[in-house]
Scaffold this motif. Structure first.
Motif, short mmCIF file in Angstrom:
data_model
loop_
_atom_site.label_atom_id
_atom_site.label_comp_id
_atom_site.label_asym_id
_atom_site.label_seq_id
_atom_site.Cartn_x
_atom_site.Cartn_y
_atom_site.Cartn_z
N MET A 236 71.47 20.22 66.68
CA MET A 236 70.95 20.82 67.91
C MET A 236 69.65 20.12 68.28
SD MET A 236 72.76 23.42 69.12
CE MET A 236 71.60 24.47 69.94
N PRO A 237 69.37 19.95 69.59
CA PRO A 237 68.06 19.42 69.98
C PRO A 237 66.95 20.31 69.44
CG PRO A 237 69.56 19.40 71.84
CD PRO A 237 70.24 20.19 70.75
N PRO A 238 65.81 19.73 69.05
CA PRO A 238 64.72 20.54 68.48
C PRO A 238 64.19 21.56 69.47
CG PRO A 238 63.96 18.32 68.99
CD PRO A 238 65.44 18.32 69.17
N GLY A 239 63.87 22.75 68.94
CA GLY A 239 63.31 23.79 69.80
C GLY A 239 61.93 23.44 70.30
N LYS A 240 61.15 22.73 69.44
CA LYS A 240 59.80 22.32 69.80
C LYS A 240 59.65 20.83 69.50
CE LYS A 240 57.73 26.82 68.72
NZ LYS A 240 56.71 27.53 67.91
N PRO A 241 59.15 20.03 70.47
CA PRO A 241 59.01 18.59 70.23
C PRO A 241 58.20 18.24 69.00
CG PRO A 241 58.69 19.10 72.55
CD PRO A 241 58.76 20.42 71.83
N GLU A 242 57.18 19.07 68.68
CA GLU A 242 56.33 18.76 67.53
C GLU A 242 57.05 18.93 66.19
OE1 GLU A 242 55.15 22.93 69.03
OE2 GLU A 242 55.70 20.98 69.86
N GLN A 243 58.23 19.58 66.21
CA GLN A 243 59.00 19.75 64.99
C GLN A 243 60.16 18.77 64.89
OE1 GLN A 243 60.17 23.87 65.21
NE2 GLN A 243 58.18 24.63 64.54
N ALA A 244 60.30 17.92 65.88
CA ALA A 244 61.47 17.04 65.95
C ALA A 244 61.55 16.09 64.76
CB ALA A 244 61.44 16.24 67.25
#
Length: 218
Positions: free
Chosen positions: A101-109
């Motif tokens: 799934m695409p990351p919910g938050k960019p900083e956690q990608a």
């Protein structure tokens, strides 16, 4: 007798520039010549429909973006409309991987290792209840797996609300992966390519991909 005009006859004092100021001026000048005090990262390559990107663990072709209408399954159901992103993906690793799934938050990608984790940012954004819904297309229907060496169609979709106009285009910031040891783990595995910035890690954007939405807003 009055003195002639024109100012004092006293010798003028030389202007003294502190040594520290000279050093700072010189340093700033050198920094400017070398590209500035704060280097601005280059914009990632810009790709479009049909482009193929080597993501390390995956080879990805950006097929298209489109509006898909799913008819009502029964008289008690309703027709649904989706914006879909379509990809042809080949898993180049040795193991079967989840689609993800695409990351919910960019900083956690940077923590992600699946194909969909590589979509660090998708623009425009949609409400949480709209998706995304991610799956691979298999002979028996939908799948959540990418098998090694097999080219697989992957769909990322968002549901449109009733009367909502689809966007004209979708833009993705796409990251890549490398087989390497981790930041705190010496074992080698596929990991997202990222650089340390302060107290966090920032994924390296390998490409910014823009896909016009077929059937999108005029």
């Amino acid at each position: 007798m009055t003195e002639p005009s024109g100012g004092s006859s006293k010798p003028r004092r030389p202007v003294v520039v502190p040594a520290l100021a000279l050093v700072l001026i010189t340093a700033v000048g050198i920094a400017a010549l070398l590209g500035g005090l704060n280097e601005v990262p280059d914009d990632p390559p810009r790709l479009g429909k049909g482009a193929v990107l080597d993501q390390g663990r995956y080879s990805t072709r950006f097929v298209e973006s489109r509006v898909r209408v799913v008819p009502a399954a029964s008289q008690f159901d309703e027709e649904k409309r989706f914006v879909e992103l379509v990809f042809d993906v080949t898993n180049r690793g040795d193991d079967t991987t989840p689609v993800g799934m695409p990351p919910g938050k960019p900083e956690q990608a940077y923590l992600g290792t699946t194909f969909a984790d590589s979509f660090v940012k998708i623009t425009p954004t949609f409400p949480a209840e709209a998706g995304p819904f991610v799956f691979a297309v298999a002979k028996g229907g939908e799948s959540r797996q990418l098998h090694p060496g097999v080219k697989t169609t992957v769909i990322v979709r968002y549901e449109l609300e009733e009367g909502q106009r689809p966007p004209e285009k979708m833009t993705l910031d796409v990251a890549g992966f490398e087989f390497t040891a981790g930041f705190n783990d010496p074992s080698e595995n596929w990991r997202m390519i990222a650089t340390e910035s302060g107290d966090r890690f920032v994924p390296e954007i390998k490409a910014r991909v823009t896909l016009p939405v077929q059937g999108g807003a005029a």
